[in-house]
Design a protein around this motif. Structure first.
Motif, PDB file in Angstrom:
ATOM      1  N   ALA A  71      -0.899-122.672  23.429  1.00  0.00           N
ATOM      2  CA  ALA A  71      -1.676-121.441  23.594  1.00  0.00           C
ATOM      3  C   ALA A  71      -3.098-121.739  24.034  1.00  0.00           C
ATOM      4  N   THR A  72      -3.726-122.731  23.420  1.00  0.00           N
ATOM      5  CA  THR A  72      -5.091-123.088  23.820  1.00  0.00           C
ATOM      6  C   THR A  72      -5.109-123.676  25.224  1.00  0.00           C
ATOM      7  N   ALA A  73      -4.069-124.432  25.568  1.00  0.00           N
ATOM      8  CA  ALA A  73      -3.972-124.941  26.939  1.00  0.00           C
ATOM      9  C   ALA A  73      -3.936-123.789  27.940  1.00  0.00           C
ATOM     10  N   PHE A  74      -3.175-122.755  27.616  1.00  0.00           N
ATOM     11  CA  PHE A  74      -3.117-121.597  28.509  1.00  0.00           C
ATOM     12  C   PHE A  74      -4.475-120.900  28.602  1.00  0.00           C
ATOM     13  N   ASN A  75      -5.133-120.707  27.444  1.00  0.00           N
ATOM     14  CA  ASN A  75      -6.443-120.045  27.445  1.00  0.00           C
ATOM     15  C   ASN A  75      -7.459-120.833  28.270  1.00  0.00           C
ATOM     16  N   ALA A  76      -7.479-122.152  28.058  1.00  0.00           N
ATOM     17  CA  ALA A  76      -8.403-122.986  28.839  1.00  0.00           C
ATOM     18  C   ALA A  76      -8.037-122.944  30.320  1.00  0.00           C
ATOM     19  N   GLY A  77      -6.738-122.933  30.611  1.00  0.00           N
ATOM     20  CA  GLY A  77      -6.309-122.839  32.005  1.00  0.00           C
ATOM     21  C   GLY A  77      -6.801-121.579  32.675  1.00  0.00           C
TER      22      GLY A  77
ATOM     23  N   LEU B 289      -3.053-127.355  33.021  1.00  0.00           N
ATOM     24  CA  LEU B 289      -2.949-126.714  31.706  1.00  0.00           C
ATOM     25  C   LEU B 289      -1.865-125.644  31.688  1.00  0.00           C
ATOM     26  N   TYR B 290      -1.743-124.889  32.764  1.00  0.00           N
ATOM     27  CA  TYR B 290      -0.659-123.910  32.850  1.00  0.00           C
ATOM     28  C   TYR B 290       0.702-124.604  32.713  1.00  0.00           C
ATOM     29  N   HIS B 291       0.856-125.738  33.394  1.00  0.00           N
ATOM     30  CA  HIS B 291       2.132-126.450  33.330  1.00  0.00           C
ATOM     31  C   HIS B 291       2.369-127.048  31.938  1.00  0.00           C
TER      32      HIS B 291
ATOM     33  N   GLU C 266     -11.906-126.563  24.737  1.00  0.00           N
ATOM     34  CA  GLU C 266     -11.661-128.003  24.838  1.00  0.00           C
ATOM     35  C   GLU C 266     -11.663-128.651  23.460  1.00  0.00           C
ATOM     36  N   GLU C 267     -12.581-128.229  22.580  1.00  0.00           N
ATOM     37  CA  GLU C 267     -12.603-128.784  21.229  1.00  0.00           C
ATOM     38  C   GLU C 267     -11.349-128.373  20.456  1.00  0.00           C
ATOM     39  N   ALA C 268     -10.971-127.091  20.575  1.00  0.00           N
ATOM     40  CA  ALA C 268      -9.755-126.625  19.900  1.00  0.00           C
ATOM     41  C   ALA C 268      -8.530-127.354  20.419  1.00  0.00           C
ATOM     42  N   LEU C 269      -8.484-127.580  21.730  1.00  0.00           N
ATOM     43  CA  LEU C 269      -7.346-128.264  22.344  1.00  0.00           C
ATOM     44  C   LEU C 269      -7.236-129.698  21.823  1.00  0.00           C
ATOM     45  N   CYS C 270      -8.366-130.373  21.693  1.00  0.00           N
ATOM     46  CA  CYS C 270      -8.383-131.746  21.194  1.00  0.00           C
ATOM     47  C   CYS C 270      -7.862-131.800  19.757  1.00  0.00           C
ATOM     48  N   ILE C 271      -8.324-130.880  18.903  1.00  0.00           N
ATOM     49  CA  ILE C 271      -7.884-130.853  17.502  1.00  0.00           C
ATOM     50  C   ILE C 271      -6.389-130.582  17.429  1.00  0.00           C
ATOM     51  N   ARG C 272      -5.926-129.591  18.154  1.00  0.00           N
ATOM     52  CA  ARG C 272      -4.515-129.226  18.079  1.00  0.00           C
ATOM     53  C   ARG C 272      -3.621-130.319  18.661  1.00  0.00           C
TER      54      ARG C 272
ATOM     55  N   HIS D 294     -16.240-115.500  24.549  1.00  0.00           N
ATOM     56  CA  HIS D 294     -17.003-115.833  25.760  1.00  0.00           C
ATOM     57  C   HIS D 294     -16.250-115.431  27.028  1.00  0.00           C
ATOM     58  N   VAL D 295     -14.927-115.513  27.005  1.00  0.00           N
ATOM     59  CA  VAL D 295     -14.152-115.028  28.149  1.00  0.00           C
ATOM     60  C   VAL D 295     -14.347-113.536  28.316  1.00  0.00           C
ATOM     61  N   GLN D 296     -14.347-112.807  27.192  1.00  0.00           N
ATOM     62  CA  GLN D 296     -14.578-111.363  27.243  1.00  0.00           C
ATOM     63  C   GLN D 296     -15.922-111.050  27.888  1.00  0.00           C
ATOM     64  N   ARG D 297     -16.883-111.950  27.735  1.00  0.00           N
ATOM     65  CA  ARG D 297     -18.226-111.765  28.318  1.00  0.00           C
ATOM     66  C   ARG D 297     -18.353-112.404  29.702  1.00  0.00           C
ATOM     67  N   ASP D 298     -17.256-112.950  30.238  1.00  0.00           N
ATOM     68  CA  ASP D 298     -17.261-113.666  31.525  1.00  0.00           C
ATOM     69  C   ASP D 298     -18.134-114.915  31.479  1.00  0.00           C
ATOM     70  N   GLU D 299     -18.253-115.530  30.291  1.00  0.00           N
ATOM     71  CA  GLU D 299     -19.041-116.755  30.123  1.00  0.00           C
ATOM     72  C   GLU D 299     -18.062-117.928  30.015  1.00  0.00           C
ATOM     73  N   PHE D 300     -17.528-118.342  31.159  1.00  0.00           N
ATOM     74  CA  PHE D 300     -16.400-119.269  31.149  1.00  0.00           C
ATOM     75  C   PHE D 300     -16.815-120.691  30.789  1.00  0.00           C
ATOM     76  N   ASP D 301     -18.023-121.108  31.154  1.00  0.00           N
ATOM     77  CA  ASP D 301     -18.487-122.441  30.742  1.00  0.00           C
ATOM     78  C   ASP D 301     -18.560-122.540  29.223  1.00  0.00           C
ATOM     79  N   ALA D 302     -19.131-121.509  28.591  1.00  0.00           N
ATOM     80  CA  ALA D 302     -19.231-121.504  27.129  1.00  0.00           C
ATOM     81  C   ALA D 302     -17.848-121.438  26.497  1.00  0.00           C
ATOM     82  N   ALA D 303     -16.958-120.646  27.091  1.00  0.00           N
ATOM     83  CA  ALA D 303     -15.604-120.535  26.559  1.00  0.00           C
ATOM     84  C   ALA D 303     -14.906-121.890  26.579  1.00  0.00           C
TER      85      ALA D 303
END
Length: 605
Positions: free
Chosen positions: A299-305, A320-322, A280-286, A266-275
């Motif tokens: 890594a997921t924190a950085f991607n979400a950031g 998230l970056y921090h 957020e779900e991946a971040l919660c699981i990890r 979704h980031v590749q498609r510029d669909e940031f809400d969907a991304a």
């Protein structure tokens, strides 16, 4: 290399060389493999079968004695008798490697692995008599060399033809595919993973974790192959997630890996809400399953950031970056490329907030870390220099920007292929600085270098070539060379008409530029045609209340006024004035200019 090694040694075993009369010579060898991984500051044994001895090995310095090297205490050595056994050790070790998605490369291993082959050779000379003739032992060795590494598992049922399938085919094919991916042979890697998928479905069944893992890897490969393949990649990720969720549970870390990858689509498609939904779900699981100190969580924190950053949600992005920075500094210690990247991202946020001092300090720290981790001559160091150049350019510190871009270009020309897009971008950035300084000849020279590389890289009719031609034309116009300006702009217009949509805004811009030059040369009919076409595109795409629409309407009014069509000119100027007041306010200089032109027309009537 392993096969060549064994073939050479086996050839010497069968042909040990000449021996003195009345004697015979034998040659034997033993090869032992050691496979170690350096992950962070930990040495791990990839061939150990015991979880208690697999990690935390110590390196012992042998005191610098001549001919001695440091060794790893407790590392296992596996004796192998042929290349197949050696490759099996390689495959097993690769499967035990620590991997994790991080800021720079979401699929690459973040560790370094070293396989060492210890070769012990023995050459013996015997008297040629019956007492020393151990043919039985030789025959036993030959038989051992004939042992097959792979068991042929018969699969299927009574209604299916029995097929012999190597039980280790799937992990070996996956490792081959991973190596092809790292070499940049993505199409080959896809074929290899597709073969792994077929074997996984035959051996393990269609709804097993092995199939889910292979589908996830195929999705990653399609993601990297081309943005045009994002649909195929997403379909593969969906299949992978469905299998993994049913087999492992939705809250399993493997599901988080696939969710993270779906976010990247979704980031590749510029669909940031969907991304962000997937991140957020991946971040919660990890966070729950792996802990807040794991690299995968970071890594997921950085991607979400990054997605929050794109949405200008700066506070959440910084948080998230921090988080990533905290984990990366703890796990990697000292200088690391991913620390440099996240520092650069944090600097960008401060830059966007107008916090220039903080941004510059972070950019400079990012560059120091990057150079310490990668060396002074690395493509990622060049990328950081270009970001610093952009920062100085936006602050109109052209000298500092020029220094950063030049250093970046010097590195890029050393480490990248000659037509690499990054070199083209840096040449264009340098050209723009000289253009800002009114150093027209230097600017044209740099843009021409960029154009030559674009034509070689993309072909002469690529949209990027049209953009550079357009820019060169504008520079010649600023220089006062209208003839050359018109030539380059017309070349750009030809390409843009051919390769862009007929309602593309870049096409509209070139139409306006060419129309303006024709208007100045009193070629009013041609100028009117181009202005009218540009106005139609901009009104359709931007709506009637956009500043660019007002600008083009003003140009149409100029032509009408020059022709003496005062009523039409008044209508155009009034519409221009309406939009300018709406967008710019009553006190803007463009409003004053339009009022002045209206006064001219009323006076002329």
């Amino acid at each position: 290399a392993l096969r060549e090694l064994f073939e050479t040694l086996q050839h010497r075993t069968l042909n040990p060389g000449p021996a003195p009369s009345g004697t015979r010579t034998t040659f034997r060898y033993e090869i032992r493999l050691q496979f170690l991984e350096l992950y962070g500051e930990e040495v791990r044994d990839l061939l150990s079968t015991s979880p208690t001895t697999a990690g935390g090995l110590k390196i012992r310095d042998n005191g610098g004695a001549t001919g001695s090297e440091p060794d790893v205490v407790g590392a296992s050595e596996i004796t192998v008798r042929n290349a197949d056994e050696a490759l099996l050790c390689l495959a097993r070790g690769m499967l035990r490697r620590v991997t994790g998605a991080t800021a720079m490369n979401a699929e690459s291993s973040r560790s370094h692995a070293i396989m060492t082959a210890v070769i012990e050779q023995t050459s013996s000379t015997f008297l040629d008599d019956a007492e020393n003739d151990d043919d039985d032992d030789d025959d036993d060795d030959d038989d051992e060399y004939a042992i097959k590494i792979y068991d042929n598992d018969e699969v299927g049922d009574n209604s299916t033809k029995q097929l012999p399938v190597p039980s280790l085919a799937v992990p070996i094919l996956q490792n081959i595919g991973q190596l092809q991916y790292r070499l940049g042979k993505i199409a080959d890697a896809i074929k290899t993973y597709e073969a792994a998928l077929r074997h996984a479905e035959i051996i393990h069944g269609t709804d097993t974790t092995s199939v889910g893992t292979t589908l996830n890897s195929l999705g990653v490969l399609h993601y990297h192959l081309s943005s045009d393949k994002s649909g195929e990649a997403m379909a593969l990720f969906r299949r992978s997630l469905d299998i993994r969720s049913r087999a492992l549970g939705r809250d399993h870390p493997d599901c988080a890996t696939t969710l993270n990858n779906m976010g990247r689509i979704h980031v590749q498609r510029d669909e940031f809400d969907a991304a962000l939904k997937y991140y957020e779900e991946a971040l919660c699981i990890r966070r729950e399953k792996l802990g807040v100190d794991s690299l995968d969580y970071a890594a997921t924190a950085f991607n979400a950031g990054q997605s929050f950053h794109q949405q200008h949600q700066h506070d959440r992005a910084l948080e998230l970056y921090h988080e990533f920075l905290r984990v990366a500094r703890a796990r990697f210690a000292g200088s690391h490329r991913d620390v440099a990247v996240v520092l650069s991202g944090i600097a960008q946020i401060h830059q966007e907030r107008g916090e220039q001092k903080e941004a510059l300090e972070l950019y400079e720290e990012s560059l120091r870390v990057g150079k310490a981790a990668l060396g002074d001559c690395h493509s990622e160091v060049a990328m950081l220099l270009n970001r610093i150049g952009n920062f100085h350019f936006e602050r109109e510190d052209l000298d500092a920007a020029l220094r950063a871009y030049r250093e970046g270009l010097r590195i890029e020309r050393k480490v990248l292929e000659p037509h690499h897009p990054n070199i083209i971008v840096t040449l264009s950035n340098l050209g723009e600085i000289h253009r800002q300084r009114s150093d027209w000849d230097a600017a044209v020279k740099l843009y021409h270098q960029a154009l030559d590389l674009q034509r070689k890289k993309f072909g002469p009719e690529h949209p990027d070539c049209a953009t550079t031609l357009n820019t060169i034309g504008l520079i010649y116009d600023q220089k006062g060379d209208t003839c050359r300006a018109l030539r380059y702009l017309q070349d750009a217009l030809v390409i843009r008409r051919k390769v862009l949509d007929r309602n593309d805004l870049d096409l509209s811009a070139t139409l306006t530029y060419v129309g303006t030059l024709l208007y100045r040369r009193n070629m009013l009919s041609l100028a009117m045609d181009l202005f009218t076409e540009s106005l139609k595109i901009r009104t359709l795409v931007l709506g009637p209340d956009h500043r660019d629409v007002a600008f083009t309407m003003y140009n149409v009014g100029l032509v009408h006024q020059h022709r003496g069509s005062y009523r039409d000119a008044i209508d155009c100027y009034k519409e221009t004035l309406r939009v300018e007041k709406l967008v710019l306010g009553d006190e803007h200089r463009d409003v004053a200019m339009t009022l002045y032109k209206l006064g001219e027309v009323y006076k002329a009537q």
